[in-house]
Motif scaffolding. Structure first.
Motif, mmCIF file in Angstrom:
data_model
loop_
_atom_site.group_PDB
_atom_site.id
_atom_site.type_symbol
_atom_site.label_atom_id
_atom_site.label_comp_id
_atom_site.label_asym_id
_atom_site.label_seq_id
_atom_site.Cartn_x
_atom_site.Cartn_y
_atom_site.Cartn_z
ATOM 1 N N ALA A 10 5.789 20.316 -20.374
ATOM 2 C CA ALA A 10 5.090 21.608 -20.348
ATOM 3 C C ALA A 10 5.934 22.687 -21.021
ATOM 4 O O ALA A 10 5.412 23.545 -21.732
ATOM 5 C CB ALA A 10 4.761 22.005 -18.916
ATOM 6 N N ALA A 11 7.247 22.655 -20.826
ATOM 7 C CA ALA A 11 8.130 23.656 -21.429
ATOM 8 C C ALA A 11 8.172 23.527 -22.947
ATOM 9 O O ALA A 11 8.294 24.521 -23.659
ATOM 10 C CB ALA A 11 9.534 23.515 -20.853
ATOM 11 N N LEU A 12 8.044 22.303 -23.444
ATOM 12 C CA LEU A 12 8.152 22.072 -24.888
ATOM 13 C C LEU A 12 6.803 22.043 -25.602
ATOM 14 O O LEU A 12 6.764 21.975 -26.830
ATOM 15 C CB LEU A 12 8.898 20.762 -25.144
ATOM 16 N N ARG A 13 5.720 22.122 -24.850
ATOM 17 C CA ARG A 13 4.376 22.105 -25.446
ATOM 18 C C ARG A 13 4.228 23.265 -26.425
ATOM 19 O O ARG A 13 4.507 24.407 -26.106
ATOM 20 C CB ARG A 13 3.322 22.191 -24.354
ATOM 21 N N VAL A 15 6.062 23.825 -28.942
ATOM 22 C CA VAL A 15 7.350 24.141 -29.567
ATOM 23 C C VAL A 15 7.855 22.948 -30.375
ATOM 24 O O VAL A 15 8.260 23.091 -31.521
ATOM 25 C CB VAL A 15 8.393 24.528 -28.491
ATOM 26 N N VAL A 16 7.835 21.780 -29.759
ATOM 27 C CA VAL A 16 8.311 20.556 -30.407
ATOM 28 C C VAL A 16 7.110 19.703 -30.768
ATOM 29 O O VAL A 16 6.224 19.492 -29.954
ATOM 30 C CB VAL A 16 9.254 19.771 -29.467
ATOM 31 N N GLN A 17 7.107 19.222 -32.018
ATOM 32 C CA GLN A 17 5.995 18.396 -32.495
ATOM 33 C C GLN A 17 6.483 16.983 -32.799
ATOM 34 O O GLN A 17 7.688 16.748 -32.953
ATOM 35 C CB GLN A 17 5.393 19.024 -33.748
ATOM 36 N N ASP A 18 5.550 16.034 -32.906
ATOM 37 C CA ASP A 18 5.894 14.657 -33.258
ATOM 38 C C ASP A 18 6.690 14.639 -34.556
ATOM 39 O O ASP A 18 6.393 15.380 -35.490
ATOM 40 C CB ASP A 18 4.639 13.808 -33.432
ATOM 41 N N GLY A 19 7.725 13.816 -34.593
ATOM 42 C CA GLY A 19 8.529 13.663 -35.792
ATOM 43 C C GLY A 19 9.735 14.586 -35.862
ATOM 44 O O GLY A 19 10.609 14.399 -36.684
ATOM 45 N N GLN A 20 9.798 15.584 -34.986
ATOM 46 C CA GLN A 20 10.948 16.484 -34.986
ATOM 47 C C GLN A 20 12.096 15.858 -34.205
ATOM 48 O O GLN A 20 11.901 14.999 -33.364
ATOM 49 C CB GLN A 20 10.601 17.832 -34.362
#
Length: 38
Positions: A10-13, A15-20
């Motif tokens: 939930a905190a990274l929703r 912000v961080v995407q697949d492949g990063q």
């Protein structure tokens, strides 16, 4: 300002995407947020 989330996901929703790549400091499991390495 304090932000509280129910989970690491939930905190990274949004912000961080697949492949990063996410760098997390620490050595082994000492000081590393375990929920992020599952």
């Amino acid at each position: 300002m304090t932000k509280e989330y129910e989970s690491a996901a939930a905190a990274l929703r949004g912000v961080v995407q697949d492949g990063q790549t996410l760098a997390v400091g620490g050595f082994g499991l000492c000081g590393v947020p375990e929920a992020l390495i599952l």
